[in-house]
Design a protein around this motif. Sequence first.
Motif, PDB file in Angstrom:
ATOM      1  N   ALA A  35       0.685  -1.195  -0.066  1.00  0.00           N
ATOM      2  CA  ALA A  35       0.061  -0.491  -0.072  1.00  0.00           C
ATOM      3  C   ALA A  35       0.118   1.158   0.169  1.00  0.00           C
ATOM      4  O   ALA A  35       2.503   0.975   0.726  1.00  0.00           O
ATOM      5  N   PHE A  36       0.330   2.047  -0.274  1.00  0.00           N
ATOM      6  CA  PHE A  36       0.805   3.482  -0.746  1.00  0.00           C
ATOM      7  C   PHE A  36      -0.116   4.317  -0.118  1.00  0.00           C
ATOM      8  O   PHE A  36      -0.779   4.717  -0.124  1.00  0.00           O
ATOM      9  N   LEU A  37       0.146   4.907   2.059  1.00  0.00           N
ATOM     10  CA  LEU A  37      -0.621   5.564   2.366  1.00  0.00           C
ATOM     11  C   LEU A  37      -0.419   7.172   1.253  1.00  0.00           C
ATOM     12  O   LEU A  37       1.115   7.603   1.875  1.00  0.00           O
ATOM     13  N   CYS A  38      -1.793   7.573   2.311  1.00  0.00           N
ATOM     14  CA  CYS A  38      -1.335   8.980   1.413  1.00  0.00           C
ATOM     15  C   CYS A  38      -2.030   9.905   2.743  1.00  0.00           C
ATOM     16  O   CYS A  38      -2.730   9.817   3.579  1.00  0.00           O
ATOM     17  N   ASN A  39      -3.044  11.530   2.236  1.00  0.00           N
ATOM     18  CA  ASN A  39      -4.215  11.550   3.681  1.00  0.00           C
ATOM     19  C   ASN A  39      -5.449  12.074   2.374  1.00  0.00           C
ATOM     20  O   ASN A  39      -6.402  12.828   3.492  1.00  0.00           O
ATOM     21  N   SER A  40      -5.987  11.669   1.167  1.00  0.00           N
ATOM     22  CA  SER A  40      -6.899  12.151   0.841  1.00  0.00           C
ATOM     23  C   SER A  40      -7.604  10.225   0.057  1.00  0.00           C
ATOM     24  O   SER A  40      -6.705   9.787  -0.496  1.00  0.00           O
ATOM     25  N   GLY A  41      -8.071  10.905  -0.693  1.00  0.00           N
ATOM     26  CA  GLY A  41      -9.153  10.080  -2.094  1.00  0.00           C
ATOM     27  C   GLY A  41      -8.368  10.522  -3.077  1.00  0.00           C
ATOM     28  O   GLY A  41      -8.138   9.677  -4.162  1.00  0.00           O
ATOM     29  N   THR A  42      -8.099  11.344  -3.256  1.00  0.00           N
ATOM     30  CA  THR A  42      -8.470  12.208  -4.726  1.00  0.00           C
ATOM     31  C   THR A  42      -6.796  11.859  -4.473  1.00  0.00           C
ATOM     32  O   THR A  42      -6.351  11.428  -5.604  1.00  0.00           O
ATOM     33  N   GLU A  43      -6.176  12.169  -3.205  1.00  0.00           N
ATOM     34  CA  GLU A  43      -4.450  11.748  -3.579  1.00  0.00           C
ATOM     35  C   GLU A  43      -4.439   9.974  -3.454  1.00  0.00           C
ATOM     36  O   GLU A  43      -3.603   9.963  -4.774  1.00  0.00           O
ATOM     37  N   ALA A  44      -4.610   8.967  -3.117  1.00  0.00           N
ATOM     38  CA  ALA A  44      -4.932   8.128  -3.489  1.00  0.00           C
ATOM     39  C   ALA A  44      -5.460   7.990  -5.257  1.00  0.00           C
ATOM     40  O   ALA A  44      -4.469   6.471  -5.742  1.00  0.00           O
ATOM     41  N   ASN A  45      -6.392   8.356  -5.118  1.00  0.00           N
ATOM     42  CA  ASN A  45      -7.057   8.161  -6.874  1.00  0.00           C
ATOM     43  C   ASN A  45      -5.391   8.224  -8.129  1.00  0.00           C
ATOM     44  O   ASN A  45      -5.090   7.752  -9.065  1.00  0.00           O
ATOM     45  N   GLU A  46      -4.484   9.637  -7.742  1.00  0.00           N
ATOM     46  CA  GLU A  46      -3.727  10.010  -8.473  1.00  0.00           C
ATOM     47  C   GLU A  46      -2.245   8.833  -8.571  1.00  0.00           C
ATOM     48  O   GLU A  46      -2.100   8.542  -9.553  1.00  0.00           O
ATOM     49  N   CYS A  47      -2.259   8.569  -7.458  1.00  0.00           N
ATOM     50  CA  CYS A  47      -0.985   7.910  -7.153  1.00  0.00           C
ATOM     51  C   CYS A  47      -1.320   6.549  -8.124  1.00  0.00           C
ATOM     52  O   CYS A  47      -0.794   5.394  -8.813  1.00  0.00           O
ATOM     53  N   ALA A  48      -2.884   5.495  -8.233  1.00  0.00           N
ATOM     54  CA  ALA A  48      -2.956   4.592  -9.259  1.00  0.00           C
ATOM     55  C   ALA A  48      -3.546   5.499  -9.355  1.00  0.00           C
ATOM     56  O   ALA A  48      -2.456   4.278 -11.043  1.00  0.00           O
ATOM     57  N   ILE A  49      -3.343   6.411 -10.650  1.00  0.00           N
ATOM     58  CA  ILE A  49      -3.232   7.258 -12.154  1.00  0.00           C
ATOM     59  C   ILE A  49      -2.323   6.564 -12.732  1.00  0.00           C
ATOM     60  O   ILE A  49      -1.414   5.727 -13.510  1.00  0.00           O
ATOM     61  N   LYS A  50      -0.515   7.024 -11.708  1.00  0.00           N
ATOM     62  CA  LYS A  50       0.741   7.066 -12.148  1.00  0.00           C
ATOM     63  C   LYS A  50       1.268   6.196 -12.190  1.00  0.00           C
ATOM     64  O   LYS A  50       1.780   4.985 -13.218  1.00  0.00           O
ATOM     65  N   LEU A  51       0.170   4.823 -10.917  1.00  0.00           N
ATOM     66  CA  LEU A  51       0.860   3.348 -10.962  1.00  0.00           C
ATOM     67  C   LEU A  51       0.473   2.425 -12.232  1.00  0.00           C
ATOM     68  O   LEU A  51       1.445   2.457 -13.008  1.00  0.00           O
ATOM     69  N   VAL A  52      -0.753   2.919 -12.897  1.00  0.00           N
ATOM     70  CA  VAL A  52      -1.596   2.049 -13.699  1.00  0.00           C
ATOM     71  C   VAL A  52      -0.317   2.724 -15.289  1.00  0.00           C
ATOM     72  O   VAL A  52       0.063   2.010 -15.783  1.00  0.00           O
ATOM     73  N   ARG A  53      -0.414   3.957 -14.986  1.00  0.00           N
ATOM     74  CA  ARG A  53       0.115   4.062 -16.036  1.00  0.00           C
ATOM     75  C   ARG A  53       1.846   3.903 -16.915  1.00  0.00           C
ATOM     76  O   ARG A  53       2.020   3.627 -18.310  1.00  0.00           O
ATOM     77  N   LYS A  54       2.678   4.084 -15.251  1.00  0.00           N
ATOM     78  CA  LYS A  54       3.854   3.209 -15.471  1.00  0.00           C
ATOM     79  C   LYS A  54       3.425   2.389 -16.207  1.00  0.00           C
ATOM     80  O   LYS A  54       4.195   1.728 -16.424  1.00  0.00           O
ATOM     81  N   HIS A  55       2.840   1.092 -15.468  1.00  0.00           N
ATOM     82  CA  HIS A  55       2.575  -0.283 -15.735  1.00  0.00           C
ATOM     83  C   HIS A  55       2.799  -0.488 -16.774  1.00  0.00           C
ATOM     84  O   HIS A  55       3.000  -1.794 -17.796  1.00  0.00           O
TER      85      HIS A  55
END
Length: 390
Positions: free
Chosen positions: A99-119
């Motif tokens: 897991a990557f911990l962050c501070n909000s739902g928006t930030e969690a989705n930003e992480c997911a967007i970056k993760l799937v693009r890098k993948h």
Amino acid sequence: MSAEALRELEARWVMPTYKRAGVEFVRGEGTRLWDSEGGEYLDFLTGISVCSVGHCHPAVVTAVREQAGALTHVSNLYLTEGGIRLAERLCTSSVGGKAFLCNSGTEANECAIKLVRKHAHGRGISDPEIVVLEGAFHGRTMGAVSATPGMAANESFAPYLPGFVVVPRDDPGALRAAVGERTAAVMLEPIQGESGVHVIADEMVAEARIACDEAGAVLVFDEIQTGMGRTGSLWAYEQLPARPDVMTSAKALGGGLPVGACTAAPDFADTLQPGDHGSTFAGGPLVSAAALAAFDVIDDPALLRGVRERGAYLTEALEGMDGVSGVRGRGLMLGVALAGGNAPEVRDRLLSEGLVVNATDPSTIRLLPPLTVSDSEIEQAVGLLGRTLG
């Protein structure tokens, strides 16, 4: 300070991004709120599903008090036990991995967007696409808002992040057709909350899983509002025909404090490497203590069974009321469709009667009571709703 004086200060000093109700809440306990004039309310919104264990739950309060007296912040340059334990709890209770911990739902989705693009880039896709659904809400930062079709139509903030493909939320065939060799991910909420509590059909969820598997894409579930027991299981996907590869969570995760997380299954857990992503405050000792306490309260079979039972009772009671044309949702995440299309007026009248709800659109009232709500509090709310709608 009076509510009127506070509104004057707000008008002078606060950017006008919210249209607030003219009530100042000063205290909360369980399902109850009290305003600055001493008025008492039943809270069936809970800070938009944030205070799902109720206001000032004793376990959360104790954890926060103890941690605040010991250590609040040192940054992610150093080890702290709470954040690591929280990541462990998230992963072992859901998709595994990391897991990557962050501070909000928006930030969690930003992480997911970056993760799937890098993948996707790792698979040789130079211009990856993410398929999203009409009616979705994934946040307000530029990546997340680009994934939110209704908000990305606002030209005031253009240009938006490219690479998002929008399909109807009720058309499995359109979803299948949209997923192809450039698809990095399909991203969806099991229940769309902000657009009016619309349950995504099992057929859509199953089709998303099949399409991702065939294309080598990542299936992302945004469980920011549906997660942490809101639908009657710890995670909404547990009641669905498909399991995500990546899941985002926030809102109720912190027991009232701001925290979010992006959890990735083992095959995707190491996609992001040092320097790819980060957050100064994320996973700090204070919010992690609150989140772990909230986890202990919510991850309880008896409580989750109560969510399903009370949700079923509340749905049945609402469906029998005058002025209600339908009820959507699952567990204690309900959207009440009003035949008269006067949801903002009904919301304001309910507030004046001591029941806190919100209107997601002109014809829908949204109910998100604490998961700890009692039978008597459900009955009281039903009475207020019935009298107001009648």
